[in-house]
Write a protein that holds these residues in place. Structure first.
Motif, mmCIF file in Angstrom:
data_model
loop_
_atom_site.group_PDB
_atom_site.id
_atom_site.type_symbol
_atom_site.label_atom_id
_atom_site.label_comp_id
_atom_site.label_asym_id
_atom_site.label_seq_id
_atom_site.Cartn_x
_atom_site.Cartn_y
_atom_site.Cartn_z
ATOM 1 N N PRO A 54 2.047 16.987 3.145
ATOM 2 C CA PRO A 54 1.098 16.320 2.230
ATOM 3 C C PRO A 54 1.763 15.819 0.953
ATOM 4 O O PRO A 54 1.377 14.771 0.423
ATOM 5 C CB PRO A 54 0.078 17.421 1.927
ATOM 6 C CG PRO A 54 0.162 18.358 3.072
ATOM 7 C CD PRO A 54 1.611 18.350 3.472
ATOM 8 N N THR A 55 2.771 16.563 0.478
ATOM 9 C CA THR A 55 3.454 16.150 -0.748
ATOM 10 C C THR A 55 4.189 14.831 -0.547
ATOM 11 O O THR A 55 4.148 13.943 -1.405
ATOM 12 C CB THR A 55 4.448 17.242 -1.198
ATOM 13 O OG1 THR A 55 3.743 18.458 -1.437
ATOM 14 C CG2 THR A 55 5.159 16.817 -2.473
ATOM 15 N N VAL A 58 1.719 12.110 -0.588
ATOM 16 C CA VAL A 58 1.287 11.849 -1.966
ATOM 17 C C VAL A 58 2.292 10.950 -2.676
ATOM 18 O O VAL A 58 1.921 9.996 -3.376
ATOM 19 C CB VAL A 58 1.101 13.173 -2.739
ATOM 20 C CG1 VAL A 58 0.987 12.903 -4.244
ATOM 21 C CG2 VAL A 58 -0.133 13.903 -2.250
ATOM 22 N N LEU A 61 1.816 7.349 -1.457
ATOM 23 C CA LEU A 61 0.570 6.747 -1.918
ATOM 24 C C LEU A 61 0.606 6.463 -3.415
ATOM 25 O O LEU A 61 0.190 5.388 -3.870
ATOM 26 C CB LEU A 61 -0.616 7.657 -1.574
ATOM 27 C CG LEU A 61 -0.943 7.812 -0.078
ATOM 28 C CD1 LEU A 61 -2.006 8.866 0.137
ATOM 29 C CD2 LEU A 61 -1.393 6.469 0.502
ATOM 30 N N VAL A 62 1.113 7.421 -4.169
ATOM 31 C CA VAL A 62 1.184 7.254 -5.614
ATOM 32 C C VAL A 62 2.191 6.158 -5.968
ATOM 33 O O VAL A 62 2.072 5.496 -6.998
ATOM 34 C CB VAL A 62 1.551 8.595 -6.292
ATOM 35 C CG1 VAL A 62 1.797 8.403 -7.776
ATOM 36 C CG2 VAL A 62 0.435 9.610 -6.087
ATOM 37 N N VAL A 107 4.501 20.084 -6.666
ATOM 38 C CA VAL A 107 3.574 18.985 -6.391
ATOM 39 C C VAL A 107 3.434 18.085 -7.621
ATOM 40 O O VAL A 107 3.355 16.851 -7.499
ATOM 41 C CB VAL A 107 2.201 19.527 -5.954
ATOM 42 C CG1 VAL A 107 1.188 18.400 -5.821
ATOM 43 C CG2 VAL A 107 2.336 20.275 -4.629
ATOM 44 N N PHE A 111 4.299 14.101 -7.835
ATOM 45 C CA PHE A 111 3.374 13.066 -8.331
ATOM 46 C C PHE A 111 4.103 12.098 -9.257
ATOM 47 O O PHE A 111 3.996 10.871 -9.111
ATOM 48 C CB PHE A 111 2.204 13.723 -9.054
ATOM 49 C CG PHE A 111 1.262 12.745 -9.705
ATOM 50 C CD1 PHE A 111 0.261 12.131 -8.962
ATOM 51 C CD2 PHE A 111 1.382 12.434 -11.052
ATOM 52 C CE1 PHE A 111 -0.605 11.216 -9.555
ATOM 53 C CE2 PHE A 111 0.521 11.529 -11.654
ATOM 54 C CZ PHE A 111 -0.477 10.925 -10.902
ATOM 55 N N GLY A 114 6.543 9.899 -7.419
ATOM 56 C CA GLY A 114 5.871 8.785 -6.765
ATOM 57 C C GLY A 114 5.578 7.636 -7.721
ATOM 58 O O GLY A 114 5.809 6.467 -7.410
#
Length: 204
Positions: A54-55, A58, A61-62, A107, A111, A114
């Motif tokens: 999932p990281t 993320v 997507l970010v 995480v 973020f 990203g």
């Protein structure tokens, strides 16, 4: 043959040389961080796939948000200054990554990676295309040269990461060493900014 021709032209352009040197070191740091982030979380913090996968999603997507955000920033202050902001951000992220010790911190770092990742890659390509000689129509060869530089940066960055880990026994020191790549990139970008200002004053 085409790459040799472009290399000869790049050598004659001081601004392109400065940019591509800065770009090379920036990509050494950016791509190494991207490729080794999951391995770092697994080896240094014992994170499992239910966190790592999932990281990674993320980050991707970010990254789209980051590309849009830095496009707006570049409209306000220019591409070079926006790139400098991303490089400084990468440096701070890598320093912070050295100290992370739990999932939440990992995480959070992902973020910000990203955000800056999307911006730095989009800005670098945009800046390069704007700096191509006005009298050239051979844009394909110039872009191919750019892509080769990016691939070489990937190899050099990940190789350096592995060597430092092997010598120190810890990936944390490898992450900290990536800051050196970004500082070298910052040095060349500041030289480029200075050159552009000098040319602007001369022409004005």
């Amino acid at each position: 043959r085409e790459l040799r021709v472009v290399f000869g032209r790049v050598r004659k352009s001081f601004k392109l040389r400065l940019f591509l040197n800065g770009f090379f070191f920036m990509m050494m740091g950016v791509l190494t961080t991207m490729f080794m982030a999951a391995t770092y979380g697994e080896k240094e913090m014992g994170l499992k796939e239910d966190v790592l996968i999932p990281t990674i999603l993320v980050i991707q997507l970010v990254g789209m948000l980051g590309a849009w955000m830095f496009a707006r920033i570049s409209e306000k202050i220019g591409n070079i200054w926006a790139l400098i902001i991303t490089i400084i951000s990468w440096t701070l992220i890598c320093i912070g990554a050295y100290f992370i010790s739990n999932t939440i911190q990992f995480v959070t770092a992902a973020f910000f990676i990203g955000i800056v990742m999307g911006g730095s890659q989009a800005l670098a390509r945009s800046t390069y295309t704007k700096m191509l000689p006005d009298d050239t129509t051979d844009h394909t060869s110039y872009v191919s040269f750019y892509d080769v530089m990016e691939k070489l940066a990937t190899v050099a960055g990940t190789f350096s990461f592995g060597v430092i880990e092997a010598l120190t026994g810890s990936m944390r020191f490898s992450v900290l060493a990536i800051t050196v790549f970004f500082l070298l990139s910052l040095f060349f970008m500041l030289l480029l900014l200075r050159r552009i200002r000098i040319e602007a004053k001369t022409s004005g």
